[in-house]
Design an enzyme around this catalytic site. Sequence first.
Site, mmCIF file in Angstrom:
data_model
loop_
_atom_site.group_PDB
_atom_site.id
_atom_site.type_symbol
_atom_site.label_atom_id
_atom_site.label_comp_id
_atom_site.label_asym_id
_atom_site.label_seq_id
_atom_site.Cartn_x
_atom_site.Cartn_y
_atom_site.Cartn_z
ATOM 1 N N HIS A 231 0.825 -1.206 0.000
ATOM 2 C CA HIS A 231 0.000 0.000 0.000
ATOM 3 C C HIS A 231 0.860 1.257 0.000
ATOM 4 O O HIS A 231 2.081 1.216 0.176
ATOM 5 C CB HIS A 231 -0.948 -0.004 1.208
ATOM 6 C CG HIS A 231 -0.257 -0.040 2.545
ATOM 7 N ND1 HIS A 231 0.283 1.081 3.138
ATOM 8 C CD2 HIS A 231 -0.022 -1.070 3.404
ATOM 9 C CE1 HIS A 231 0.813 0.753 4.305
ATOM 10 N NE2 HIS A 231 0.652 -0.551 4.491
ATOM 11 N N CYS B 215 3.428 -4.989 6.844
ATOM 12 C CA CYS B 215 2.950 -4.632 5.509
ATOM 13 C C CYS B 215 4.066 -3.982 4.694
ATOM 14 O O CYS B 215 5.094 -3.572 5.229
ATOM 15 C CB CYS B 215 1.750 -3.696 5.604
ATOM 16 S SG CYS B 215 0.190 -4.550 5.940
#
Length: 367
Positions: free
Chosen positions: A265, A284
């Site tokens: 992301h 992440c």
Amino acid sequence: MPCPCESDFRSMPGAHASGWSADQVRQLREFVASAPEDGLPVLDTSELDAGLRDGPGPARDATADTLALALARLHLLGMSTAKQKASWQIADTDEQTDVREMLHRSLAEDTLARFFIEMRPAHPDYAALRAAYATETDRTRKAVIARNMERWRWMPRSLGENYVLVNAAFFEARLAMAGRPERTWRVIVGKASTPTPVFAAQITGITLNPWWNIPASIVREKGGRFAASQGYVKSNGQWRQKPGPGNALGQMKLVMPNPYSVYVHDTPSRQLFAKETRAFSHGCVRIADALGFATALLEGSKTRSEIAATVRSAKTVTFDLASAMPIYLAYFTAAPDADGTIAFQPDIYRRDSKVGIAATRDRDCKG
């Protein structure tokens, strides 16, 4: 005591010997002897040598089959134990390869050399590592190269026509699309205490202006304290963050379902991409120029200006990819750079020592 890789094939049901010529047996012996060129151990050839002396027959054929299959398995799947591979959760589809059938066909067609070449990892990175391994004189670097060659044996031989490969150790993501030069993006990965896991998933779409569903581990870390002024809301017992400039996922998130709740992301903290070592996340992967990356994935369906317009609308929108694309979150501490020279990165997650290499396996095989 035979290596496990040899005994594995002796015990496999349905094994049957092929017809080996004396020349093919000699070729096999040469392939066994050259295994160290791939950072692999030399398997025991004493039974094969005895078979050469005794002449052709079912016993020699069975011995040659067992040895050839064991060597092929080393090239195709690697030498490491399940424990050594425990943190590597990329399924190796090569385990389904009918190696015995391929071997028998190669014997019938007298293409044994091609058979063993086809057992090696097909990715160009492996070829570059193999070439560097042959000339490397520093023992420490040579061991690192060997461990990363072994990691490539844990990968599927085919990653797909189009794919994304994230290398956490190099803090980069590479996009490979058929017929186009490979493109690279800087990424931020997990801290040593919250490492980015190794796994594969399928990218099915891209969400712009995403909501952030906050993982329970982060809720616990923060003590359940989140400021409404920063867009945090609690709904049905789940803390979430609204889309906006301060959203932890930034302006873009890949839709890539996986059991780890780990995603690629954007981020509002873009200044961190200037750091050389970029291990700051909870696991992440944050990617630089996220909208440029999204544009590359949506090539042919959405332009950069269309994507930017959607972001400006502040609406949460998901664009599906024309077809799902595999993404591999991997960990290689040695890899070729743009000119093919092997570069090395620190082992930030201390995983290298857990990868089996030939010297360790040789000791295991001597019993």
